[in-house]
Structure formats: structure tokens, C-alpha cells
Design an enzyme around this catalytic site. Structure first.
Site, PDB file in Angstrom:
ATOM      1  N   ASP A   4       8.673   5.344   9.521  1.00 10.84           N
ATOM      2  CA  ASP A   4       7.734   5.272   8.401  1.00 10.84           C
ATOM      3  C   ASP A   4       6.321   5.158   8.969  1.00 10.84           C
ATOM      4  O   ASP A   4       5.920   4.074   9.403  1.00 10.84           O
ATOM      5  CB  ASP A   4       8.032   4.059   7.511  1.00 10.84           C
ATOM      6  CG  ASP A   4       9.336   4.214   6.732  1.00 10.84           C
ATOM      7  OD1 ASP A   4      10.218   4.970   7.203  1.00 10.84           O
ATOM      8  OD2 ASP A   4       9.464   3.581   5.669  1.00 10.84           O
ATOM      9  N   LYS A  14       5.798   8.368   0.916  1.00 12.06           N
ATOM     10  CA  LYS A  14       6.025   6.978   0.517  1.00 12.06           C
ATOM     11  C   LYS A  14       4.729   6.413  -0.029  1.00 12.06           C
ATOM     12  O   LYS A  14       3.652   6.720   0.489  1.00 12.06           O
ATOM     13  CB  LYS A  14       6.500   6.206   1.756  1.00 12.06           C
ATOM     14  CG  LYS A  14       6.709   4.722   1.575  1.00 12.06           C
ATOM     15  CD  LYS A  14       7.351   4.125   2.838  1.00 12.06           C
ATOM     16  CE  LYS A  14       7.270   2.616   2.852  1.00 12.06           C
ATOM     17  NZ  LYS A  14       7.776   2.024   4.098  1.00 12.06           N
ATOM     18  N   LYS A  68       9.590   7.845  -1.702  1.00 16.53           N
ATOM     19  CA  LYS A  68       9.929   6.437  -1.488  1.00 16.53           C
ATOM     20  C   LYS A  68       8.830   5.529  -2.018  1.00 16.53           C
ATOM     21  O   LYS A  68       7.767   5.423  -1.423  1.00 16.53           O
ATOM     22  CB  LYS A  68      10.141   6.168   0.005  1.00 16.53           C
ATOM     23  CG  LYS A  68      10.421   4.689   0.304  1.00 16.53           C
ATOM     24  CD  LYS A  68      10.759   4.453   1.768  1.00 16.53           C
ATOM     25  CE  LYS A  68      10.853   2.948   2.055  1.00 16.53           C
ATOM     26  NZ  LYS A  68      11.039   2.657   3.484  1.00 16.53           N
TER      27      LYS A  68
END
Lengths: 690, 352
Positions: B189, B252, B288
Site C-alpha cells: 500500500d 485506496k 479500498k
């Protein structure tokens, strides 16, 4: 435990990830209906009345067709009793101080809040509308409306000093009315309808694709389900939609239907119709719910023309990334409410209304209040007692006019023509009517106008209207002031004409003087037309615009031949309207005298003056579909006819019902009522955001 | 190429928009996923990015409505909640993380819901675990070891590139990714450089993310946009597009460390960007949301948002994750209530 239940089990749903039913219990709605024994009487004077020998109508669940309750069909005497009760309580209610009325209203708002579940389940049950729409939209808005008006009542004595209540108000609501619309008192013609949608050609395919993707996610179902987007409106609505779609398909239109629609019950999927030829019969008809008809356009100008080419004028929205263009379109749309880059927003402080066949009454905001108030200084007037009026023959034929005998004097009095398109013209009938003076001698001849002349005058007015609206308020004021100066230069002629009409010298001079003042007053007011800015629920302002009505027809009263003519003309012109005027029948010469100045000062066709038989001309004007408003000052019968005939295109009518008006008084001759009538409101929503 | 990436290459044929057919031929679209493309084609494409405008008031209104419009009850709610469990990236990102709490987290990821509750729902043999565990780079080894010990193959995700601010040198940010991958993280991430968004350097942003992508190798790349710090929804859309074009497998919302985290308006903009990208290229990119998603009810709202905007096919761990730490225990409590009809005390359920 879960395994023993019927229906899909968690492990199945885990794979399908479908939505399940989320029913709202409507037990409280049924329980309330039971307290009424499933039989609703009339609510009069704080009591439920159940008069005998009335036929009843069933009230059904539109999805299941189940009978929920029955309602009574009222008869004339029931209405009389209700009006009587209202009249009695008006006495005490109108005498209450504003603060006390405000308390009552806010108490009602609290009541709504306490019993909202009952209201939303009942509403959803009876109308079939999605419960979340009623719960999140209507009920909270209803409370806000009551609260808003409570505040208005509280401040009424100051903010609306002098305005008096109208009295007993009769509201007639159409069957499709929902609870919230009862709260809004929205005009009947604003009733529900589908959408027509205009999309620029360059983004046509992309927009339709997005629209279809979105429609594919809509869920239909029983209104009382908490997770449903659309309810049902009964079998009749479904059949209507079905017929429309079939006809569109047979004409080669593409039909896209999507969404999750239950097979049982009168549900109809949200439907997108595109490629419908504009000349097809159903393209002109009102689009039934839940249909969207999409048409492509090439330029913004074409979009405006297409959007305005419909008899309806309730509301519309403009979507554009360019604010300048969106505002331009918003100004140009002939509707009551325009949302920029948004749709369907409402706020109690923002007026809602319409124009054209969507009606011309207003609800919410200051405009909504004026609908129920009498302007300061105007006496309360009851409608004239009804008498039989034959609508078919009223003003149908013109009594023949004959020459008023041999003419004396060195040169014959020249007949005035009709003032149409900026010059005097001979009437289509090629005949004139004599106008006698007060002493019975011939004062002059005026043209005998008829239907064809009215048609010509309306056309001329339509040609002049865009140019006049386009002028700045300052420029319009300058023209009115120039007209006032011209009127003053012509004072000796006007005074002597008034004298021949039997007005005393002093009074005649006063009338001329006051007329010039009226022109200047409205010229000055033109510069401050009452545009205002409001801040509503969503971030961003709402512009309350005052726009010209378009072509306004004025039938002037018989009395005050100059002053009444000018007092009506001035506010109408100041607000940007183009006019067709029928002057006083007894003495039209003063208006025609002034036309000589208007010929040089005003754009051609802006003001058109047609003389002749007033009843006949009124008939022609009221039945004309392309006149946006009609002001009638004359007989009670004429007023009734004007109102009846104007219903054809729902043009705004202001009629005096046969009551004379004090034109020389400020309140009635130049009061705020004239300004309110001379323009219509448009609410332009401008949500802020990047 | 990871298994997830196979899922992103579903659509075939040229993109919808006419102008894209030139620059977005399918072969090229495939190439950029492999990071072997020249990058020239994509550069040219960036001109349309600057023209994008997001209608913020309309987004706000849709965000307001969508939360009230969908609800699931009873069996449906239980099933949806279990689905939410399988989408969770169970996360711990604290300064005081040690091997022991990371190990606890990993066991919770393996056994997210009490066995008897799953049995009652007939879901005990469905292999219900969270989608991944998410930790700081220095804790990747601990997580990998703990999961191996628990005998499961739940992927370990590591934050990287100077998380959460991203204000370190590009060289160390890239090195951080490589080290985390070496330690066994199969998902990375990364946070984007907000500086590049706020100053409008879209090409530089694109280049950076491509380098992240390259550094990830086989590992899955999730790009954190830190939307709370991007200034406008229009920037959120543009950053989403750039990240997807540069090869992100997921976009995300936030790090969970900004003052504003996953919000519905931001999510709507990102989901629309994902849909536009899919329509254009045929590639499905994952989404996300992270930060502030704490209650079972919240998770249902996120599920229905994705279902509404992108469709059922996105409701899988390959395309949808929820970054959360305390969410799981609330879901477990709701399932407990669904099965037993009683509300659980906290000690009734195992802690993570």
C-alpha cells in the site's frame, strides 16, 4: 435456526449478494385507519363529520389493489358547512397576533415530527411511492415548511405591514396529490409527469451509456420497502406507460428498460426512450411516469428552443461545466424553477411555481405568501354573486355600428386607426365606431377592431418582446420617463379631451399630471425589480428573478380613461412585457392620443392599442393561446368569461370581478400588487462547489 | 504478474471513447500493466485529464441519498456482513506494534468469526478469513511468520513509501517497497506524493507511481491517494485516473492518519473513475476505502455503494477491500446477535 427459515439462506446470499426485502411495518397506518373504522368522513370545524346518504369512494393500495378505507363524496351542502366553519374561525384566527399564529404552526410542525412514522407509512401505503422518498424528503420538508411559515407569521406585522389575509381559501387538489404537495399547495398542473431530456449530440452516446448504467441499478418494489427506489402508481399508470412505450416502439424509437422489477403487481421498469421523432404524436404528449425521453441537440440555442417548445413550464435543470453557458440557458428557459447542475432541490424559503400550462401560482417563499394576502389599502371584496353567463356566446358577435349622423364643421373628424406594430392601421373590418362626448355630440371615430386585428397585434407584440426584455432596466426607465415628458407636452390636448368627456377642468388637469407621475414612478421602480438572493439548504445561493411575462393583454376599465390606461401600462412596460391594450370603451381617444407619442418613443409593436367592442375583444384575447397573461377591468361577467376562457392555456388572469378600483389612490393605482402581477418569479438554484 | 492482476485484464476490444482508440489499444493497455510500455502513449493521454471536472454539489447529494436508500435485513444482513469480513484488510499501524500483537492480529485474520456462529449459519466450511493483514514494513516478517505458523496463506500487506506522509526521498521510498517485498509482503500500500497533485504535476506523479509499480515486482500495488489532503474532488478523480494508468491494482482512499478519511463523496468520485477506466480499457481496478470504517452498519453501506456504482462483480477480495482494525469485532457482535438473538458482551468474543 437459520436453516429452518424459508427463503434463501445466508450461505446462498453470500454468493449472490442480492438485496433482500426490507419491509417497513405499516401496522400504525392500519391502526389509525381502524380508529376511523376504515371510513373517512369530512374534517370540518375540528370534527370528523359523517353525513348520511353520501356515496363513497374506495381508497386502494395501488400495488395489491386491497381496499384500505373509503372516503365520502361531498355534496354542495357539505362544502357550505365547511366554508361556514372556516369563515367563523377566520374571525378569531385573523385577529390573533402573528406570534400566536406562529405558535400554532410550530406546534403543528412538532406534531408532524412526533407522528412522522404514521404519516410516512400511510402516505407510502396509499400512493405506492417509495417509503424512503416520503420519509427523507416529504416529511422533513413538511416540517420545514411549517417552521418557515411560523417564522413568517411571527414577523408578519413588520415585514408585511398592511397586507391582509384574503379570507377563506378554497383549495382543490387533484387526485395525484401527495401529502407534501398538499403542504406546498402546489398548483394542480405541476402534477407529476415524466421527463424529457435534452443531450448535446457530441456527448450523446456517452451520456446514454451512463444513464443506462444508473437506471440498471434502480430497484422497484412495494413502496413500503425501505430499500426501494421506485414504488408503483397503480395499474392505470402502468398501462399508460405501456401504451406510450408501445407507440414509441412502433414509430422506430429505441427503448431501454432496466432495473429490478417485481413480476407481481402493477410495476413498470424505469424506461429510456430515445430516437423518438419529434413530430410523433406521443412526443408531444406528456411523458408518463416512469419514462425518460431523450433527444439530442446540436447547440445550446437549439436546446433552449426545444426545451421551450412545450406547453409546460414547471421546472427544469441545466447541466453544464461552463457556468456562463448554464446561466444563459437558465435565464432563457421558460419555467418557474431552474436548477443548475442539480435537480429537484426544494426549500421552504424558495418559491416554487411555474408558467405556461404549469399554472402561474406560487408556493413557498415571499411569492407563496402574497398568494394568500391582500395588498395594503385594498378593501376585501367578495366575488360577485354568480349569474348565468353563456360562455359560448359572450362577445361572439359585434353589434353593428352606424354613422352618427351628418358631420358638421369644416373638416370631418378623421378616424383613429388601430395602433398596431408602431403605427396607426385601418381595422380588418374597415368600419369605425362613433365616440360621443359627454354632451352627446360626436367626439370622434375609432376603429372597430376584431379577431384578425387582435391576431396581428399579438404577433407584433411577440416580435417586439425579445428586444424590450433585452434592454437594461435603466434603458426601460429612460423610455418611460421620455413618455412621461411627452405626455406633459400633450397636456392641453389631453385635458380638453377629458373635459369633452365630462371631467371638470381641475380634475382633468390632476388626472393628466398624475398619469405622468405614474410613468416616472414605474420607470424608477424598473431599476429595482425585486431580484433577490437567498441561501437555501444546499450550499449556494438561489436567485429569485423577476422576469417579464411575455405578451400581456390589458383590457382597461371604462373609468379614468387616461389614468387607468397609464397606471396599467407603466408597470407592465417597466417589467419588460409587450402589450396589447384595449382602452376604455367610453373614451378611447385619450389612449390613442398618447399612442402618437408612443409611435416615436417606443419600439414598434411593444404597445398595441386595439379599439372596438370590449366584450368581443376580450373574447378574442382570452381565447388566444399565445398571450401569457390577461388583465381585465370591466364587468363581472367579462371577468368570469376572461377567467374561464383563459384556462385554455392557463394564462395568468387578473380580473376585477366587476369591482371598480380607485386608480387615483396610491394603493390601488400604483401599489405593489401591480408590480407583482406584471412579472413572474423564477427561482434559479446555483449550488456552489468546485 | 500476481493472480489478482489476471483479474484486471478481463475486458477485450478497444475502449469506448473514440479518441482513446488511438492511444488505448488493448495491447498497450496490457503492456502498461506489465510496465514494459514506452509510456509515451499515456503521456499524450494526460491532456484530457486536465479537462476533467467533477460536479461537487451533485456528488454530495448522491452521497447523501445512497446511504439512506439501501438496507439489508435478517439473513441478508448476516450474509452481507460475512462478505464484508472476507473483504477486510485487517490492519494495525501503530508506533507500539510488536511481534505479539501482530501475531494476535494474524490469528484473528484466520479465525475472524467464532466457529459456532459460523456453524449456525452453515458457513463454517467456506473458509472465511479476512482478505489480508496490513502492517508497517518493519512488522512484515512477524506477520509472515505468524501466518505460516497458523497454516494459512492470507496475504500480508505492507504500507510503504514513507507512510503516511510520503515526505521522504524517492530513493528511500522505492527501497522501502523492495525491502517489504523481500520480507514476504505480497501487497504493497503506497502513498502518493501529495505535493505533485497539489502543484498539478500529473506526469511526474505518473512516473513516480510507475516506479512504485516496478519496485513491487510481482506484489500487488495499492495506491493510497490520501484524499483528505488533495483539496478537491476534481483532484481526487485526476489522481485516481493517473494511479490506474500508471498500473495500480487498487486505488485506496486514505491512510487513516489524515484528519478526513474515507467519505462517501470521495468514494463516489473514485468509483466513477474506476468505472470510466474500465469502460475505456476493459481493465478492472480495485477499490479500498480505509480509515474511520468502524461499525457493521458502515461496512454494509460501503458494500451497497460498490454494488450500486460498479456492480456485483466488484464484490470480491480481488477488487474490493476495506481497510479497518476495529470493524471486525463489531461485525462479529452483529453476527452473534443474529444467531443468538442476544447482544454480546465484549468478553464473549475473542479479541484480536
Amino acid at each position: 435456526m437459520a436453516a429452518t427459515r424459508v427463503g434463501p439462506r445466508a450461505c446462498d446470499i453470500f454468493t449472490t449478494m442480492e438485496y433482500g426485502p426490507a419491509p417497513e411495518s405499516h401496522a400504525c397506518a392500519l391502526a389509525w385507519l381502524d380508529t376511523q373504522d376504515r371510513h373517512l368522513g369530512h374534517y370540518v370545524d375540528g370534527k370528523w363529520l359523517n353525513p348520511e346518504h353520501r356515496s363513497s369512494v374506495p381508497c386502494q393500495d395501488p400495488v395489491t389493489g386491497e381496499n384500505l378505507a373509503t372516503c365520502l363524496l361531498a355534496q354542495a351542502e357539505d362544502v357550505c358547512a365547511a366554508v361556514e366553519a372556516a369563515r367563523t374561525s377566520l374571525e378569531s384566527w385573523s385577529k390573533l397576533p402573528g406570534a400566536a399564529r406562529a405558535q400554532h404552526l410550530s406546534r403543528l410542525a412538532k406534531m408532524l415530527q412526533k407522528h412522522q412514522r404514521l404519516l410516512w407509512t400511510l402516505e407510502s401505503l396509499v400512493t405506492g411511492r417509495a417509503v424512503r422518498e416520503v420519509r427523507d424528503g416529504d416529511v422533513s420538508l413538511a416540517q420545514q415548511l411549517l417552521q418557515y411559515h411560523a417564522v413568517q407569521a411571527h414577523t408578519q406585522e413588520e415585514a408585511l405591514a398592511g397586507w391582509e389575509p384574503m379570507g377563506v381559501i378554497g383549495l382543490i387538489l387533484p387526485p395525484t396529490f401527495s401529502f407534501i404537495e398538499m403542504m406546498w399547495r402546489v398548483c394542480p398542473a405541476l402534477a407529476v409527469g415524466g421527463l424529457r431530456l435534452l443531450i448535446q449530440e457530441s456527448v450523446w452516446a456517452e451520456t446514454l451509456r451512463r444513464l443506462q448504467a444508473r437506471m440498471g441499478r434502480l430497484r422497484s418494489g412495494r413502496g413500503l420497502d425501505g430499500a426501494v427506489d421506485m414504488g408503483a402508481r397503480g395499474a392505470a399508470a402502468r398501462d399508460l406507460a405501456q401504451r406510450y412505450v408501445r407507440e414509441a416502439e412502433s414509430l422506430g424509437a429505441q427503448v431501454f428498460q432496466a432495473g429490478d422489477v417485481p413480476s407481481d403487481g402493477p410495476f413498470y421498469p424505469p424506461t429510456l426512450v430515445s430516437g423518438l421523432p419529434p413530430a410523433a404524436p406521443c412526443a408531444q404528449a406528456e411523458v408518463p411516469w416512469p419514462l425518460v425521453v431523450a433527444s439530442p441537440f446540436r447547440t445550446a440555442k437549439e436546446a433552449l428552443a426545444m426545451a421551450n417548445a412545450t406547453p409546460r413550464g414547471g421546472s427544469g435543470s441545466v447541466w453544464s461545466e461552463r457556468l456562463g453557458q448554464a446561466l444563459e440557458l437558465g435565464h432563457g428557459l421558460q419555467v418557474g424553477t431552474v436548477w443548475i447542475n442539480s435537480h429537484g432541490l426544494r426549500d421552504p424559503g424558495v418559491p416554487t411555481g411555474g408558467c405556461k400550462e404549469s399554472g402561474s401560482s406560487w408556493h413557498g417563499g415571499p411569492d407563496g405568501l402574497y398568494e394568500y394576502l391582500r395588498p395594503p389599502g385594498t378593501p376585501a371584496r367578495l366575488p360577485a354573486p354568480s349569474e348565468n353567463l353563456n360562455y359560448d356566446t359572450f362577445g361572439l358577435t359585434v353589434p353593428s355600428t352606424l354613422p352618427a349622423g351628418p358631420e358638421a364643421g369644416p373638416s370631418p373628424a378623421p378616424p383613429y386607426g388601430l395602433f398596431v406594430g408602431g403605427r396607426f392601421q385601418a381595422p380588418g373590418a374597415r368600419s369605425s365606431r362613433p365616440i360621443p362626448g359627454a354632451d352627446g355630440s360626436l367626439h370622434g371615430y375609432v376603429a372597430e377592431g376584431g379577431a384578425k386585428d387582435i391576431r396581428g397585434a399579438v404577433e407584433a407584440a411577440h416580435q417586439a418582446a425579445p428586444g424590450w426584455v433585452g434592454r437594461s432596466p435603466g434603458a426601460r426607465a429612460a423610455v418611460l420617463w421620455a413618455l412621461a415628458a411627452a405626455l406633459e407636452r400633450r397636456a392641453p390636448t389631453l385635458t380638453s379631451r377629458l373635459e369633452r368627456h365630462g371631467v371638470g377642468l381641475k380634475a382633468a388637469k390632476a388626472e393628466v399630471e398624475l398619469s405622468a407621475r405614474r410613468l416616472r414612478t414605474w420607470g424608477a421602480r424598473a431599476q429595482a425589480q425585486g431580484h433577490s438572493l437567498q441561501v437555501a439548504g444546499l450550499r449556494g445561493p438561489v436567485l429569485r428573478l423577476r422576469e417579464a411575462l411575455g405578451v400581456l393583454a390589458i383590457v382597461c376599465p371604462e373609468e379614468w380613461p387616461l389614468l387607468a390606461f397609464v397606471s396599467l401600462l407603466a408597470p407592465a412596460l417597466a417589467h419588460g412585457n409587450a402589450l396589447v391594450v384595449v382602452p376604455s370603451g367610453a373614451c378611447p381617444l385619450l389612449a390613442l392620443e398618447l399612442c402618437q407619442d408612443m409611435a416615436t418613443l417606443l419600439p414598434a409593436g411593444l404597445v398595441n392599442v386595439v379599439t372596438g367592442d370590449r366584450d368581443h375583444l376580450t373574447r378574442c384575447l382570452a381565447l388566444h393561446q399565445d398571450i401569457q397573461a390577461l388583465w381585465y377591468f370591466g364587468s363581472a361577467q367579462g371577468s368570469r368569461f376572461a377567467e374561464w376562457a383563459s384556462a385554455g392555456n392557463l394564462k395568468a388572469v387578473w380580473a376585477n370581478a366587476g369591482h371598480p378600483r380607485a386608480w387615483d389612490q396610491e394603493a390601488e393605482g400604483a401599489g405593489p400588487e401591480l408590480g407583482l402581477r406584471a412579472a413572474r418569479t423564477k427561482a434559479l438554484w446555483l449550488p456552489a462547489g468546485d | 504478474m500476481s493472480a489478482h492482476n489476471q483479474g484486471t485484464e478481463l475486458g477485450k476490444g478497444p475502449g469506448l471513447w473514440a479518441e482513446c482508440e488511438v492511444t488505448w489499444k488493448h495491447e498497450e493497455a496490457k503492456e502498461y500493466c506489465n510496465l514494459e510500455g514506452s509510456g509515451k502513449a499515456h503521456r499524450e493521454d494526460l491532456s484530457w485529464i486536465s479537462k476533467i471536472q467533477v460536479n461537487q454539489p451533485a456528488v454530495l447529494r448522491r452521497a447523501e441519498q445512497i446511504q439512506a436508500r439501501r438496507t439489508v435485513k435478517k439473513e441478508w444482513q448476516a450474509a452481507w456482513l460475512l462478505k464484508a469480513v472476507t473483504l477486510i484488510d485487517l490492519t494495525t499501524l501503530s508506533g507500539d506494534d510488536t511481534a505479539s500483537n501482530v501475531q494476535r492480529l494474524c490469528y484473528k485474520a484466520k479465525y475472524p468469526i467464532r466457529e459456532d456462529l459460523l456453524k449456525a449459519l452453515n458457513m463454517h466450511d467456506k473458509g472465511i478469513t479476512t482478505a489480508a493483514v496490513c502492517v508497517y514494513p518493519a512488522r512484515v516478517c512477524d506477520a509472515v511468520r505468524a501466518l505460516q505458523a497458523a497454516g494459512c496463506n492470507i496475504p500480508v500487506a505492507s504500507v510503504a513509501t514513507g507512510f503516511p506522509a510520503g515526505q521522504t526521498h524517492l530513493k528511500t521510498r522505492l527501497e522501502e517497497i523492495r525491502l517489504a517485498v523481500e520480507d514476504g509482503a505480497s501487497e504493497i500500500d503506497v502513498v502518493i506524493n501529495r505535493n505533485l497533485v497539489l502543484t498539478g504535476q500529473w506526469e511526474a506523479l505518473y512516473d513516480e507511481i510507475r516506479q512504485f509499480r516496478k519496485a513491487c515486482g510481482e506484489a500487488h500495488l495499492k495506491t493510497i491517494l490520501a484524499t483528505g489532503e488533495l483539496g478537491s474532488l476534481t483532484n481526487v478523480y485526476k489522481a485516481s485516473m493517473i494511479a490506474m494508468m500508471a498500473g495500480a491494482d487498487f486505488i485506496k482512499t486514505s491512510t487513516g492518519k489524515e484528519t478526513v478519511n474515507a467519505t462517501f463523496p470521495v468514494a463516489i468520485v473514485m468509483l466513477r473513475a474506476i468505472r470510466d477506466f474500465f469502460w475505456k480499457t476493459g481493465n478492472k481496478i480495485g477499490f479500498k476505502p480505509a480509515g474511520g470504517i468502524r461499525s457493521a452498519k458502515d461496512s454494509l453501506a460501503w458494500l451497497s455503494l460498490v454494488k450500486e456504482e460498479l456492480g456485483d462483480e466488484w464484490l470480491t477480495p480481488e477488487l474490493f477491500r476495506i481497510g479497518a482494525s476495529s470493524l471486525l469485532s463489531d461485525i462479529e457482535r452483529q453476527i452473534y446477535h443474529h444467531v443468538t438473538g442476544r447482544y454480546a458482551a465484549y468478553h464473549d468474543l475473542p479479541m484480536s
